[in-house]
Scaffold this motif. Structure first.
Motif, mmCIF file in Angstrom:
data_model
loop_
_atom_site.group_PDB
_atom_site.id
_atom_site.type_symbol
_atom_site.label_atom_id
_atom_site.label_comp_id
_atom_site.label_asym_id
_atom_site.label_seq_id
_atom_site.Cartn_x
_atom_site.Cartn_y
_atom_site.Cartn_z
ATOM 1 N N THR A 197 41.810 -54.259 -10.718
ATOM 2 C CA THR A 197 42.028 -53.407 -9.545
ATOM 3 C C THR A 197 43.472 -52.959 -9.480
ATOM 4 O O THR A 197 44.351 -53.511 -10.164
ATOM 5 N N LEU A 198 43.709 -51.972 -8.644
ATOM 6 C CA LEU A 198 45.062 -51.453 -8.470
ATOM 7 C C LEU A 198 45.987 -52.512 -7.887
ATOM 8 O O LEU A 198 47.186 -52.533 -8.154
ATOM 9 N N GLY A 199 45.437 -53.383 -7.061
ATOM 10 C CA GLY A 199 46.224 -54.468 -6.489
ATOM 11 C C GLY A 199 47.000 -54.087 -5.254
ATOM 12 O O GLY A 199 47.775 -54.893 -4.727
ATOM 13 N N SER A 200 46.819 -52.870 -4.757
ATOM 14 C CA SER A 200 47.483 -52.428 -3.530
ATOM 15 C C SER A 200 46.565 -51.454 -2.805
ATOM 16 O O SER A 200 45.605 -50.922 -3.392
ATOM 17 N N SER A 201 46.858 -51.213 -1.538
ATOM 18 C CA SER A 201 46.093 -50.216 -0.791
ATOM 19 C C SER A 201 46.342 -48.832 -1.382
ATOM 20 O O SER A 201 47.410 -48.560 -1.926
ATOM 21 N N PHE A 202 45.360 -47.956 -1.246
ATOM 22 C CA PHE A 202 45.570 -46.565 -1.639
ATOM 23 C C PHE A 202 44.917 -45.656 -0.616
ATOM 24 O O PHE A 202 43.959 -46.032 0.062
ATOM 25 N N ILE A 203 45.470 -44.454 -0.481
ATOM 26 C CA ILE A 203 45.053 -43.504 0.548
ATOM 27 C C ILE A 203 44.407 -42.299 -0.106
ATOM 28 O O ILE A 203 44.944 -41.733 -1.065
ATOM 29 N N LEU A 204 43.244 -41.914 0.415
ATOM 30 C CA LEU A 204 42.502 -40.775 -0.111
ATOM 31 C C LEU A 204 42.515 -39.631 0.894
ATOM 32 O O LEU A 204 42.372 -39.847 2.100
ATOM 33 N N GLY A 205 42.684 -38.416 0.387
ATOM 34 C CA GLY A 205 42.672 -37.231 1.231
ATOM 35 C C GLY A 205 41.300 -36.980 1.832
ATOM 36 O O GLY A 205 40.274 -37.484 1.340
ATOM 37 N N GLY A 206 41.274 -36.196 2.881
ATOM 38 C CA GLY A 206 40.058 -35.977 3.654
ATOM 39 C C GLY A 206 38.920 -35.336 2.899
ATOM 40 O O GLY A 206 37.757 -35.453 3.296
ATOM 41 N N GLU A 207 39.201 -34.671 1.791
ATOM 42 C CA GLU A 207 38.137 -34.016 1.030
ATOM 43 C C GLU A 207 37.519 -34.935 -0.021
ATOM 44 O O GLU A 207 36.551 -34.573 -0.692
ATOM 45 N N ARG A 208 38.054 -36.139 -0.176
ATOM 46 C CA ARG A 208 37.573 -37.065 -1.199
ATOM 47 C C ARG A 208 36.267 -37.768 -0.789
ATOM 48 O O ARG A 208 35.973 -37.908 0.401
ATOM 49 N N LYS A 209 35.542 -38.225 -1.800
ATOM 50 C CA LYS A 209 34.337 -39.043 -1.583
ATOM 51 C C LYS A 209 34.548 -40.386 -2.273
ATOM 52 O O LYS A 209 34.905 -40.441 -3.457
ATOM 53 N N LEU A 210 34.349 -41.456 -1.533
ATOM 54 C CA LEU A 210 34.474 -42.807 -2.067
ATOM 55 C C LEU A 210 33.092 -43.446 -2.130
ATOM 56 O O LEU A 210 32.361 -43.436 -1.139
ATOM 57 N N VAL A 211 32.735 -43.992 -3.277
ATOM 58 C CA VAL A 211 31.463 -44.703 -3.426
ATOM 59 C C VAL A 211 31.764 -46.124 -3.878
ATOM 60 O O VAL A 211 32.491 -46.334 -4.860
ATOM 61 N N LEU A 212 31.214 -47.092 -3.152
ATOM 62 C CA LEU A 212 31.323 -48.501 -3.510
ATOM 63 C C LEU A 212 29.941 -48.966 -3.932
ATOM 64 O O LEU A 212 29.014 -48.998 -3.128
ATOM 65 N N GLN A 213 29.816 -49.302 -5.202
ATOM 66 C CA GLN A 213 28.514 -49.687 -5.759
ATOM 67 C C GLN A 213 28.488 -51.203 -5.952
ATOM 68 O O GLN A 213 29.337 -51.778 -6.636
ATOM 69 N N MET A 214 27.514 -51.826 -5.335
ATOM 70 C CA MET A 214 27.401 -53.278 -5.391
ATOM 71 C C MET A 214 26.790 -53.729 -6.711
ATOM 72 O O MET A 214 25.756 -53.206 -7.140
ATOM 73 N N GLU A 215 27.443 -54.675 -7.368
ATOM 74 C CA GLU A 215 26.855 -55.267 -8.567
ATOM 75 C C GLU A 215 25.797 -56.270 -8.136
ATOM 76 O O GLU A 215 26.058 -57.190 -7.370
ATOM 77 N N GLN A 216 24.585 -56.101 -8.625
ATOM 78 C CA GLN A 216 23.466 -56.940 -8.214
ATOM 79 C C GLN A 216 23.517 -58.254 -8.995
ATOM 80 O O GLN A 216 22.923 -58.402 -10.070
ATOM 81 N N ASP A 217 24.243 -59.221 -8.470
ATOM 82 C CA ASP A 217 24.442 -60.482 -9.168
ATOM 83 C C ASP A 217 24.046 -61.683 -8.308
ATOM 84 O O ASP A 217 24.519 -62.790 -8.508
#
Length: 267
Positions: A197-217
């Motif tokens: 991971t980046l190891g720090s917070s990061f900021i995304l602009g309003g036009e961005r799309k963030l997807v968090l995909q869960m690993e099925q473990d």
């Protein structure tokens, strides 16, 4: 503000607080305002409590786009970054509304879509945390680009106004609410050959799309928090987060900017 005269008060119904509010209701009526019994009939929704109560007022009234929100803080309530007014000085609010000494503040809202089926709006943040004594694994995509693979206790995605809450407690940045964006912060990430991971917070602009995909473990039942509520969702495969076109319009006193409130709360 002259055309906005219908007030709906959102508060915890208890006898002691009701007795304190009755004189305030009388004062509002004396100054030409109407106290309504339903939020649907209001054009100003007033929460009484702290920031937690304000968040509940916005959520439970459906993030109304056609009305204004404001908050009144009373003694013992949590920090009042959303609350411009104080219970002991309610007359100041009435006078300010009566004589147009107010301004409208517009706060950005994020939308979280879980499993491509259910959408939820957040004024503060959406958090994904492990519900077991075990780390969770999430693959992070930004605009369909695989950005990183996360393993740890969870992630927080905060609005600018939510940046001073849970996000700040884990060393995220405090963001100006005039910037249309959202921030991603880690909860106890592990870094090894498989998960980086980046190891720090990061900021995304309003036009961005963030997807968090869960690993099925086997740990695919995380706690998903939206503002100060947990969602009743069992299995999660993915969550898509974007900046909504909705905003929350709040009443603010002149000469009481967001940064003045941050200074007053934290410094």
């Amino acid at each position: 503000m002259a055309e906005r005269k219908n007030l709906y008060f959102f508060y915890k119904k208890d006898k002691e607080l009701q007795e304190k509010l009755n004189p305030l209701f009388d004062l509002a009526v004396e100054n030409g305002f109407h106290i309504v019994d339903s939020a649907e009939d209001a054009n100003i929704i007033v929460s009484v409590g702290g920031d937690g109560m304000f968040l509940q007022a916005v959520r439970q009234t459906g993030f109304r786009q056609d009305c204004l929100y404001t908050g009144i803080k009373h003694a013992g309530a949590d920090a009042g970054l959303y609350c411009d007014f104080n219970m002991e000085h309610f007359n100041e609010m009435v006078e300010s509304m009566k004589y147009e000494e107010l301004e409208v503040r517009r706060f950005p809202v994020i939308e979280a879509n879980v499993n491509n089926s259910s959408s939820f709006y957040c004024l503060n943040e959406v958090s994904i945390r492990s519900s077991l004594i075990k780390t969770i694994s999430l693959h992070v995509y930004i605009d369909d680009l695989h950005f990183e693979s996360f393993r740890g206790d969870g992630l927080i995605v905060a609005t600018p106004t939510g940046s001073t809450a849970y996000n700040k407690s884990i060393s995220g940045a405090v963001v100006d609410p005039k910037i249309p964006c959202f921030q991603v912060s880690e909860l106890a990430s592990l870094n090894n050959n498989r998960f980086r991971t980046l190891g720090s917070s990061f900021i995304l602009g309003g036009e961005r799309k963030l997807v968090l995909q869960m690993e099925q473990d086997g740990n695919d039942y995380p706690i998903i928090g939206v503002d100060n509520e947990a969602l009743p969702i069992r299995n999660m495969t993915d969550i898509t987060i974007t900046l909504s076109d909705r905003i929350v319009k709040t009443i603010k006193l002149k000469n009481n900017s967001y940064w003045e409130r941050v200074k007053r709360t934290f410094l």
